[in-house]
Design a protein around this motif. Sequence first.
Motif, mmCIF file in Angstrom:
data_model
loop_
_atom_site.group_PDB
_atom_site.id
_atom_site.type_symbol
_atom_site.label_atom_id
_atom_site.label_comp_id
_atom_site.label_asym_id
_atom_site.label_seq_id
_atom_site.Cartn_x
_atom_site.Cartn_y
_atom_site.Cartn_z
ATOM 1 N N ASP A 106 16.913 -32.833 12.784
ATOM 2 C CA ASP A 106 15.505 -32.444 12.608
ATOM 3 C C ASP A 106 15.398 -30.984 12.173
ATOM 4 N N ARG A 107 16.198 -30.134 12.773
ATOM 5 C CA ARG A 107 16.183 -28.717 12.398
ATOM 6 C C ARG A 107 16.697 -28.515 10.982
ATOM 7 N N THR A 108 17.677 -29.312 10.594
ATOM 8 C CA THR A 108 18.219 -29.239 9.235
ATOM 9 C C THR A 108 17.121 -29.493 8.209
ATOM 10 N N ARG A 109 16.359 -30.544 8.422
ATOM 11 C CA ARG A 109 15.292 -30.893 7.479
ATOM 12 C C ARG A 109 14.199 -29.821 7.462
ATOM 13 N N ALA A 110 13.914 -29.247 8.624
ATOM 14 C CA ALA A 110 12.870 -28.210 8.686
ATOM 15 C C ALA A 110 13.286 -26.955 7.911
ATOM 16 N N ILE A 111 14.537 -26.543 8.065
ATOM 17 C CA ILE A 111 15.030 -25.358 7.336
ATOM 18 C C ILE A 111 15.058 -25.648 5.837
ATOM 19 N N GLY A 112 15.516 -26.847 5.475
ATOM 20 C CA GLY A 112 15.556 -27.212 4.065
ATOM 21 C C GLY A 112 14.181 -27.227 3.434
ATOM 22 N N ALA A 113 13.193 -27.774 4.156
ATOM 23 C CA ALA A 113 11.829 -27.834 3.628
ATOM 24 C C ALA A 113 11.240 -26.437 3.473
ATOM 25 N N LEU A 114 11.570 -25.550 4.402
ATOM 26 C CA LEU A 114 11.044 -24.188 4.348
ATOM 27 C C LEU A 114 11.528 -23.460 3.097
ATOM 28 N N HIS A 115 12.796 -23.570 2.790
ATOM 29 C CA HIS A 115 13.350 -22.828 1.649
ATOM 30 C C HIS A 115 13.112 -23.524 0.316
ATOM 31 N N ALA A 116 12.941 -24.839 0.327
ATOM 32 C CA ALA A 116 12.579 -25.598 -0.879
ATOM 33 C C ALA A 116 13.395 -25.175 -2.099
ATOM 34 N N LEU A 117 14.694 -25.247 -1.969
ATOM 35 C CA LEU A 117 15.584 -24.832 -3.049
ATOM 36 C C LEU A 117 15.627 -25.874 -4.168
ATOM 37 N N SER A 118 15.807 -25.424 -5.379
ATOM 38 C CA SER A 118 16.027 -26.332 -6.503
ATOM 39 C C SER A 118 17.528 -26.481 -6.745
ATOM 40 N N ALA A 119 17.889 -27.501 -7.529
ATOM 41 C CA ALA A 119 19.304 -27.678 -7.884
ATOM 42 C C ALA A 119 19.813 -26.452 -8.639
ATOM 43 N N GLN A 120 18.944 -25.842 -9.458
ATOM 44 C CA GLN A 120 19.340 -24.667 -10.224
ATOM 45 C C GLN A 120 19.566 -23.473 -9.308
ATOM 46 N N ASP A 121 18.737 -23.331 -8.264
ATOM 47 C CA ASP A 121 18.955 -22.259 -7.283
ATOM 48 C C ASP A 121 20.343 -22.371 -6.678
ATOM 49 N N ILE A 122 20.690 -23.582 -6.275
ATOM 50 C CA ILE A 122 21.967 -23.815 -5.613
ATOM 51 C C ILE A 122 23.115 -23.604 -6.594
ATOM 52 N N LEU A 123 22.968 -24.132 -7.786
ATOM 53 C CA LEU A 123 24.034 -24.062 -8.786
ATOM 54 C C LEU A 123 24.360 -22.628 -9.170
ATOM 55 N N THR A 124 23.331 -21.801 -9.316
ATOM 56 C CA THR A 124 23.528 -20.444 -9.837
ATOM 57 C C THR A 124 23.621 -19.380 -8.744
ATOM 58 N N VAL A 125 23.496 -19.775 -7.476
ATOM 59 C CA VAL A 125 23.431 -18.809 -6.372
ATOM 60 C C VAL A 125 22.361 -17.767 -6.712
ATOM 61 N N SER A 126 21.154 -18.267 -6.936
ATOM 62 C CA SER A 126 20.022 -17.423 -7.313
ATOM 63 C C SER A 126 19.630 -16.519 -6.154
ATOM 64 N N PRO A 127 18.804 -15.491 -6.406
ATOM 65 C CA PRO A 127 18.302 -14.668 -5.291
ATOM 66 C C PRO A 127 17.640 -15.499 -4.197
ATOM 67 N N LYS A 128 16.960 -16.566 -4.581
ATOM 68 C CA LYS A 128 16.329 -17.438 -3.588
ATOM 69 C C LYS A 128 17.386 -18.128 -2.723
ATOM 70 N N TYR A 129 18.473 -18.547 -3.352
ATOM 71 C CA TYR A 129 19.553 -19.180 -2.588
ATOM 72 C C TYR A 129 20.257 -18.152 -1.703
ATOM 73 N N TRP A 130 20.418 -16.930 -2.212
ATOM 74 C CA TRP A 130 21.043 -15.875 -1.412
ATOM 75 C C TRP A 130 20.180 -15.557 -0.193
ATOM 76 N N GLU A 131 18.853 -15.571 -0.368
ATOM 77 C CA GLU A 131 17.943 -15.367 0.766
ATOM 78 C C GLU A 131 18.137 -16.479 1.798
ATOM 79 N N TYR A 132 18.300 -17.701 1.321
ATOM 80 C CA TYR A 132 18.566 -18.822 2.227
ATOM 81 C C TYR A 132 19.873 -18.608 2.983
ATOM 82 N N LEU A 133 20.935 -18.188 2.301
ATOM 83 C CA LEU A 133 22.228 -17.979 2.951
ATOM 84 C C LEU A 133 22.142 -16.907 4.031
ATOM 85 N N ARG A 134 21.318 -15.897 3.823
ATOM 86 C CA ARG A 134 21.225 -14.783 4.761
ATOM 87 C C ARG A 134 20.250 -15.048 5.908
ATOM 88 N N ASP A 135 19.606 -16.192 5.903
ATOM 89 C CA ASP A 135 18.596 -16.486 6.917
ATOM 90 C C ASP A 135 19.247 -16.636 8.298
#
Length: 555
Positions: free
Chosen positions: A31-60
């Motif tokens: 349940d917590r996994t889905r909640a964190i995932g929904a909060l960050h709402a990453l795209s496949a491109q965010d994940i693929l490129t390690v975008s600033p948005k993905y880096w923010e997710y990693l540092r959370d």
Amino acid sequence: MHKSAALASTPLFHTNSTFLSSHDRVALSYDRTRAIGALHALSAQDILTVSPKYWEYLRDPIHVMDGAAATLLTIHLNLCIGTIAMFPEGKEQLLKRLLAFELSGQYCLTEVGHGLDAYHLETTATLLPTGELEINTPNEAAAKYMPPTTPAGLPGIAVVFARLLVNGQDRGVKPVLVPLHDGRKMHPGVISKLLSPRGGSGPVDHALTYFRHVRVPGSSLLGSLEKGADPKGTFAHNIFRVVVGTLGMGTVALSMMRIASYIATKYSMRRIVVDSFTGKPKPIMAFSTQKTPVLTAIAQTLVMDAYCTKVHQLWSTGGSSLQQHFVAAVWKATIVPHSLSILSSLGDRCGAQGLFEVNQISMMHADVRGASIAEGDTLGISIRFAIELILGKVTPAPYLNPGSLLSRHEQQWLSELRSIVKGSKTHRSNAIESSILPRCQELLQAVGHRIAVDAAVELGVDPAVVDLYVASVVKQDSAWYSENLGLTQEKQRRMERDAVDALYPKLESLLEKLAIADYVNAPIVSDEAWVSHVRELPVFQSGKAAVEDSVQSRL
């Protein structure tokens, strides 16, 4: 403030799970996994490129509040979705469902009989005359190890690495999409055996996974049927998400350092003892045996935080995948030992309280041990990239101050190891193995310590913080500094004392710089939190004796 601060304060993350059954704890983590995932709402491109948005997710820091949820997210987003995103043609709908958490994504690479030697894995994917692929586990040693492949409510699918066989020819190890279960029942031919729990960590349904002649469409293959001109290079490309995972393990370790430093500081400030010299009450933080390790932990955390910012910059401008992997390897080889040391030391400094799950430190220690091994074993990647560095195939970040203590330490270490290799006919000889391999992790740490300080100076971190960080890493190779730079043990001790004395008056402001209070639920941080925790504990009593409404305690 991190975007997850509000989510971290909800009952979902403040439920005391220590009295729940293992099954219920696993369900809570999903349940917590889905909640964190929904909060960050990453795209496949965010994940693929390690975008600033993905880096923010990693540092959370919210990942540290539930290590099991962090594990599930790493597998689902980085490994599974990240790999599929490398081969997106025809997989757009699948990616959409995975990103919406309508499916549970897994990643089956490592086999129980091969470990880090994944290139020689034995699972096969045989091309059939029908155009289908048949996935098979030929023996016990080829069982996929660790991924949580048992049914857990959502339908599951995995990226499975298997040796592609076409007309009897080995085409190399390739990723293939294989359905696991519908959320309740396993897919025909897929067998998942639940492993016993990892010691001390939040429970994850880790498993051994076997495939008994499982047929999947030919379109399930990610990539080409052809054998690459460089099979090992192709394999390294296909598992590149493991390299990105190396970055992520380091950011999680940093969040653990921040939380542990905060907890130990708050506990040490409220824990009062009677000073045997003055006969007056005194917080244990005032003693050098407490404030030195606590302030050292804070200094290492703040310097590593600056290094973390530098790591993303170095990654983004790294160019080749080899150089990017080097950046990630140095980062992990540097921060994981810091976090292990901090969690062990601060756990001890919290006494018996530090042993209990509810106070977070002991669980984080178990989780960071797992992080040390996951996504590139720290020792393994240190050996590989220390050799690459010695051979000149990768380059560390430029020196900000080549004459500094840590710069000179790094330069001489590298020069000495290069001279050993240069004097040998091959860097793979037994003599080189015994002379170089035991020192590889220390070499990468020397590089990382220097880059970390350079980053801290560049970003304007308090010089007293930097001074204590330097003193702490000098102690790790005390003899070298004494023998080579004339820095005697007494001088080293004085460096540490002076830095601690300079920082101690700033303790409250240092706590604010950790910016982590929203993610701390350990009851030992305040009297109020402790009283609330005691009120929630199961009560055993005789007769109808009343339980006191309030508990005044400094325990």
